[in-house]
Scaffold this motif. Structure first.
Motif, short mmCIF file in Angstrom:
data_model
loop_
_atom_site.label_atom_id
_atom_site.label_comp_id
_atom_site.label_asym_id
_atom_site.label_seq_id
_atom_site.Cartn_x
_atom_site.Cartn_y
_atom_site.Cartn_z
N ASP A 92 -7.83 -13.09 -7.28
CA ASP A 92 -8.23 -12.14 -8.31
C ASP A 92 -7.36 -10.89 -8.31
O ASP A 92 -7.49 -10.04 -9.20
CB ASP A 92 -9.70 -11.76 -8.13
N TRP A 93 -6.51 -10.72 -7.32
CA TRP A 93 -5.64 -9.55 -7.27
C TRP A 93 -4.33 -9.96 -6.63
O TRP A 93 -4.26 -10.24 -5.44
CB TRP A 93 -6.30 -8.41 -6.49
N ASP A 94 -3.30 -10.02 -7.44
CA ASP A 94 -2.02 -10.54 -6.97
C ASP A 94 -0.92 -9.55 -7.31
O ASP A 94 -0.21 -9.72 -8.30
CB ASP A 94 -1.76 -11.90 -7.63
N PRO A 95 -0.75 -8.48 -6.51
CA PRO A 95 0.23 -7.45 -6.85
C PRO A 95 1.66 -7.99 -6.83
O PRO A 95 2.03 -8.76 -5.95
CB PRO A 95 0.02 -6.39 -5.76
N CYS A 112 0.04 -2.27 -5.00
CA CYS A 112 -0.64 -2.53 -3.73
C CYS A 112 -1.60 -1.39 -3.41
O CYS A 112 -1.22 -0.22 -3.41
CB CYS A 112 0.39 -2.69 -2.61
N LEU A 113 -2.84 -1.75 -3.11
CA LEU A 113 -3.87 -0.76 -2.86
C LEU A 113 -4.17 -0.57 -1.38
O LEU A 113 -4.82 0.39 -1.00
CB LEU A 113 -5.16 -1.15 -3.59
N ASN A 114 -3.72 -1.50 -0.55
CA ASN A 114 -3.98 -1.42 0.88
C ASN A 114 -2.90 -2.19 1.64
O ASN A 114 -2.01 -2.80 1.03
CB ASN A 114 -5.38 -1.96 1.21
N ASP A 166 -3.15 -4.91 3.39
CA ASP A 166 -3.21 -6.35 3.15
C ASP A 166 -2.45 -6.74 1.88
O ASP A 166 -1.81 -7.79 1.82
CB ASP A 166 -4.66 -6.82 3.06
N ASP A 167 -2.54 -5.89 0.86
CA ASP A 167 -1.78 -6.15 -0.36
C ASP A 167 -0.28 -6.16 -0.08
O ASP A 167 0.46 -7.00 -0.61
CB ASP A 167 -2.09 -5.07 -1.42
N LEU A 168 0.18 -5.22 0.73
CA LEU A 168 1.61 -5.16 1.07
C LEU A 168 2.04 -6.40 1.83
O LEU A 168 3.11 -6.96 1.58
CB LEU A 168 1.91 -3.90 1.88
N GLU A 169 1.21 -6.86 2.76
CA GLU A 169 1.54 -8.07 3.50
C GLU A 169 1.54 -9.28 2.57
O GLU A 169 2.40 -10.16 2.67
CB GLU A 169 0.54 -8.29 4.64
N HIS A 170 0.59 -9.32 1.66
CA HIS A 170 0.51 -10.40 0.68
C HIS A 170 1.78 -10.44 -0.18
O HIS A 170 2.37 -11.51 -0.39
CB HIS A 170 -0.73 -10.17 -0.19
N LEU A 171 2.21 -9.28 -0.65
CA LEU A 171 3.42 -9.22 -1.46
C LEU A 171 4.65 -9.61 -0.66
O LEU A 171 5.52 -10.35 -1.15
CB LEU A 171 3.58 -7.80 -2.03
N ALA A 172 4.73 -9.13 0.58
CA ALA A 172 5.88 -9.47 1.42
C ALA A 172 5.95 -10.97 1.68
O ALA A 172 7.05 -11.56 1.70
CB ALA A 172 5.80 -8.71 2.74
N THR A 173 4.80 -11.61 1.85
CA THR A 173 4.79 -13.04 2.14
C THR A 173 5.39 -13.84 0.99
O THR A 173 5.96 -14.91 1.19
CB THR A 173 3.34 -13.50 2.42
N LYS A 174 5.28 -13.31 -0.22
CA LYS A 174 5.87 -13.99 -1.37
C LYS A 174 7.37 -13.77 -1.45
O LYS A 174 8.07 -14.50 -2.16
CB LYS A 174 5.21 -13.49 -2.66
N LYS A 175 7.89 -12.75 -0.74
CA LYS A 175 9.29 -12.36 -0.94
C LYS A 175 10.20 -12.68 0.24
O LYS A 175 11.37 -12.99 0.05
CB LYS A 175 9.34 -10.86 -1.24
#
Length: 515
Positions: free
Chosen positions: A111-114, A120-122, A124-133
């Motif tokens: 539901d939230w895919d920055p 990125c709000l926290n 975990d969002d930054l880690e999520h984004l990094a994992t894609k890159k």
């Protein structure tokens, strides 16, 4: 005119008798250098006849190649059109994602895919984004921890067992997050912990982290295995920016002594962080699994060689050096690390080679904290840390050790500075640690993932998020300044039942340290 080689021509030179590698588009003959490589010849031979740039670049600071090899070792250029295809990131190549954990990280927030660091709000969002890159090798190294990842997981979740105690009718208009660390003024109570190989995730590297930290008046502890030189990392730092340098003592003490002399000459570096929680590498399975991904294998250690999943003789034995099992990226970083450090011998040796303040990293018991407090004025502080859960799984989180100190030897908190790291994800985590007596709070994986998410801007976003969260928590607790935080602001009853409940053992610890 420089000669141009095809990849097929280069890959034929893959033996100790004729060893060529491709680095930054150039073909190098490193045959004569094999016996002199600090990590041993095995590391180079595993990449002989191949493009080693991806493995070499994140580990070696710029200029290392030219300083180590004569000009005639550069044979010519590589025809880049003949090189194998570049490895893809997990997000680019979902069909070859190395394991289920990556898929879970990528899919954890449907539901939230920055897509940008601004979204990125926290953390975990930054880690999520990094994992894609970032690529799979970088992810494997950053994400990995030892064995079942229990200590890594509990490092973060343990903070949820402490409840905050907000106060009302307190003017919370103003909030000052500044403090001092070893007498050096910083604007935030959290710092970049010594995490290696930043350029594995983004070319900005540790220097990019330093630039981001400077904008928030933050401190950076430079990893001994940084992918840029200390001089490059501190270059252009504003007056007053604070750096520390991590020391892993080497088996060849002369190498450590030479590095200490170099660090002593860098005025921006204010202290030495002697790391003690990983004298040997832990078993990091997520990292090791990456050895089978792609045509270019990650670098491995030759001194402490092979996989942590296989037994071997003593690490300095001939049979160990020739052992063929493969290990992960993290394994290579321990090549040559000394496992024989002691209270009795190491600190006097260190005093001969630097007058900088010393902080000891990796304490996990109150006994060791007590021993450290007896070593003043040489020892100015300690970092409670289980190495991010990357060394001994089921080792205690820093909060356990902090509560142990409060229980058995609270005088430590007044004799030396106590910092903590491991699992910090929120400003509330930072505030809880400070309320229990920590002076500073370190972040290791978070700035690596933030860098991977957006380079220098990603690390800036990390600082911005944590500073704002810390301020919010302080305001709601009724604290205008860091020094106002104290045990009355937290409820630790749910956690106290997990704390070590044996004998204090302080006198026995002192006696054993002198043997």
């Amino acid at each position: 005119m420089a000669k141009t080689f095809t990849y097929d021509e280069v890959k034929q030179h893959n033996s100790p008798e004729s060893c060529w590698v491709i680095l930054y588009g150039n073909v190098w003959d490193v045959t004569k250098f094999l016996p002199d490589h600090p990590g041993g010849s095995k590391i180079i031979l595993q990449l002989a006849g191949a493009d080693a740039t991806e493995e070499y670049d994140p580990i070696h600071p710029p200029g290392t190649l030219e300083d180590s090899l004569p000009a005639e070792a550069r044979l010519g250029k590589i025809d880049e059109s003949t090189l194998p295809k570049e490895e893809k990131s997990p997000a680019q190549d979902q069909g070859s994602v190395p394991n289920k954990q990556v898929q879970q990280v990528v899919q954890q927030q449907d539901d939230w895919d920055p897509d940008t660091v601004e979204e990125c709000l926290n953390l975990d969002d930054l880690e999520h984004l990094a994992t894609k890159k970032i690529n799979r090798k970088a992810w494997g190294y950053y994400y990995s921890a030892s064995d079942n990842l229990y200590s890594k997981s509990y490092n973060g979740s343990v903070y949820n067992k402490i409840l905050l105690r907000p106060r009302i009718f307190v003017d919370c208009t103003h909030c000052d997050t500044s403090t001092t660390l070893l007498g050096n003024k910083v604007n935030v109570p959290f710092y970049i912990a010594p995490a290696a190989m930043a350029r594995l995730g983004n070319p900005a590297g540790e220097a990019g982290m330093a630039h981001a930290a400077a904008k928030f008046g933050g401190m950076q502890l430079i990893s001994a295995n940084a992918s840029q030189t200390p001089e490059q990392i501190v270059a252009n730092s504003p007056p007053g920016q604070v750096f520390g340098w991590q020391l892993y003592v080497q088996q060849d003490r002369a190498k450590s002594e030479a590095m200490l002399a170099r660090i002593n000459a860098i005025p921006q570096i204010k202290f030495i962080c002697l790391t003690l929680d990983a004298p040997v590498p832990g078993k990091r399975e997520h990292d090791e699994r990456q050895k089978n991904v792609g045509s270019n294998l990650p670098v491995r250690s030759s001194v402490q060689s092979g996989s942590a999943s296989s037994t071997s003789p003593a690490p300095d034995s001939a049979s160990s050096r020739s052992e063929s099992a493969q290990g992960g990226v993290g394994k290579a970083l321990f090549a040559g690390t000394a496992p024989d450090l002691t209270w009795r011998d190491t600190l006097p040796w260190l005093a001969k080679h630097t007058s900088l303040p010393i902080i000891l990293k990796g304490l996990q018991t109150h006994e060791d904290a007590h021993l450290a407090s007896l070593q003043t004025p040489q020892i100015k502080g300690i970092i409670l840390s289980n190495h991010g859960g990357r060394a001994l799984d089921t080792a205690p989180p820093a909060l356990h050790t902090l509560l142990e100190i409060r229980k058995y030897c609270p005088e430590v908190l007044t004799k030396i500075e106590v910092w903590v790291d491991g699992g910090i994800k929120r400003g509330t985590d930072i505030v809880k640690a400070l309320a229990l007596g920590a002076k500073g709070v370190g972040l290791g994986r978070a700035p690596l993932f933030a860098l991977g998410a957006g380079g220098e801007a990603g690390v800036e976003r990390m600082f911005e998020i944590l500073k704002a969260e810390t301020e919010t928590a302080m305001r709601l607790l009724g604290c205008e300044r860091i020094e106002q935080l104290g045990p009355r602001h937290v409820n630790t009853r749910a956690l106290e039942q997990e704390i070590y409940d044996g004998e204090a053992g302080l006198e026995g610890a002192v006696l054993r340290s002198k043997l």
